[in-house]
Design an enzyme around this catalytic site. Structure first.
Site, PDB file in Angstrom:
ATOM      1  N   ARG A 170      14.614  34.183  -9.929  1.00  0.00           N
ATOM      2  CA  ARG A 170      14.110  34.311  -8.565  1.00  0.00           C
ATOM      3  C   ARG A 170      12.925  35.253  -8.571  1.00  0.00           C
ATOM      4  NH1 ARG A 170      16.765  33.563  -3.941  1.00  0.00           N
ATOM      5  NH2 ARG A 170      14.642  33.779  -3.163  1.00  0.00           N
ATOM      6  N   CYS A 200      16.592  20.724   0.540  1.00  0.00           N
ATOM      7  CA  CYS A 200      15.345  20.939  -0.187  1.00  0.00           C
ATOM      8  C   CYS A 200      15.565  21.576  -1.560  1.00  0.00           C
ATOM      9  CB  CYS A 200      14.375  21.778   0.649  1.00  0.00           C
ATOM     10  SG  CYS A 200      15.036  23.335   1.257  1.00  0.00           S
ATOM     11  N   ARG A 238      16.175  21.148  -9.305  1.00  0.00           N
ATOM     12  CA  ARG A 238      15.485  19.917  -9.701  1.00  0.00           C
ATOM     13  C   ARG A 238      14.665  20.126 -10.970  1.00  0.00           C
ATOM     14  NH1 ARG A 238       9.997  19.375  -9.755  1.00  0.00           N
ATOM     15  NH2 ARG A 238       9.955  20.545  -7.823  1.00  0.00           N
ATOM     16  N   ARG A 239      13.916  21.218 -11.033  1.00  0.00           N
ATOM     17  CA  ARG A 239      13.128  21.494 -12.238  1.00  0.00           C
ATOM     18  C   ARG A 239      14.028  21.754 -13.443  1.00  0.00           C
ATOM     19  NH1 ARG A 239       9.260  25.511  -8.855  1.00  0.00           N
ATOM     20  NH2 ARG A 239       7.698  23.992  -8.152  1.00  0.00           N
TER      21      ARG A 239
END
Length: 333
Positions: free
Chosen positions: A171, A262, A153-154
């Protein structure tokens, strides 16, 4: 994992089981073992201990998402930071579990229930760029600047705002991600404001993105206190903030209606203020080529009305997004 201590279970009002124990028996609170998870769970533990009049202790659990170095999108996102912690709670290894709400799947977990949503902290995303000062905002980064994030999303939002940037998938915990910048491998990273604030790292933030222009993950900035279904732990219900519950309920219902996990490129923001609950959401093409947005609001009076409005608003917003073709964007992510 900490040793389980004996407790006595009594039947409380309404048939719910209430855990009762002497003052020498601690409430065991499950948490991921990262510095951020421990910091935020410790805050809950301190408050819960005061409310219940009992000692608390942390049970640290390593999750699949903590040990895997694969990208969040390849892991599927949904539940990778929660499954082992939930199993520990179900099996009696702890009495309560504390999660970052944005990491929890929207589907109910059998045998468990979220008993409290403590007051939400800053739900915004933050840019942390090299050097700080002039030139440190997103609009001021040079063309081709390398910006890291582990969130699809970012990444999509960065590409919408600045298609000229070199967006890198990364990560690691907060400290690891910040080192990418301090070591010169990246020019900036995007992280959650709440996590930085909880770790006392607000000073590294060079820009906080406003939610109206940069909606964040449903539930971001909020913690979820989970217990075994039908089992009321003393003090837990008093942790709940009704305004937060209404807002995150709306956000997560939008995510569920879109059948998105999510890690999906979906941002949602709901806020209850001055007797009005407002919900808006955006769905992004991962490459930044498209963004769909919808919003709705309702006047509310009281907690029950706010929760009912959350359901209605989520339905309206999700239906509007689906009518625009959101399902195709989610499926292609």
């Amino acid at each position: 994992m900490l040793r389980e201590r004996p407790s006595r279970v009594q039947t409380g009002h309404g048939g719910a089981a209430t855990v009762s124990a002497g003052a020498n028996v601690s409430i065991r609170i499950g948490t991921r073992g990262s510095a951020l998870a421990v910091a935020q769970t410790s805050t809950v533990a301190d408050r819960l201990g005061d409310l219940a009049g009992r000692d608390t202790e942390l049970v640290r659990v390593t999750t699949h998402g903590d040990v895997s170095r694969a990208s969040l999108s390849s892991l599927g996102g949904t539940g990778v930071f929660a499954a082992e912690l939930r199993s520990t709670l179900l099996e009696g290894g702890c009495d309560v579990a504390v999660h970052s709400l944005k990491d929890l799947p929207t589907a109910p977990a059998g045998g468990l229930e979220i008993a409290a949503y403590p007051p939400r902290e800053d739900a915004r995303d933050a840019l942390c760029s090299a050097g700080g000062g002039a030139g440190s905002r997103l609009s001021e980064l040079p063309a081709g600047a390398k910006v890291g994030t582990g969130s699809p999303r970012r990444a999509a939002q960065l590409r919408v705002r600045r298609p000229d940037l070199d967006v890198r998938d990364i990560r690691g915990n907060i400290e690891t991600r910040l080192r990418f910048v301090t070591d010169g491998e990246l020019d900036a990273v995007v992280l959650a404001c709440a996590g930085l604030d909880r770790l006392g790292l607000a000073g590294v933030i060079t820009e906080r993105f406003e939610l109206d222009e940069w909606p964040t993950a449903p539930g971001q900035g909020c913690l979820a206190v989970e217990v075994r279904a039908g089992e009321a732990i003393a003090g837990v219900a008093d942790l709940d903030d009704p305004a937060t519950r209404a807002a995150v309920t709306a956000e997560r219902l939008v995510l569920a209606a879109l059948e998105a996990g999510c890690a999906a490129p979906v941002g949602a923001t709901a806020r209850l203020a001055n007797g009005e609950l407002r919900c808006s959401a955006s769905v992004y093409a991962v490459d930044g080529s498209n963004v769909l947005t919808a919003s709705a609001s309702r006047s509310v009076d009281g907690e029950n009305a706010a929760l009912a409005a959350a359901v209605t608003l989520a339905s309206e917003v999700s239906e509007a997004l689906l009518a625009q073709g959101a399902a195709d964007l989610v499926a292609s992510a």
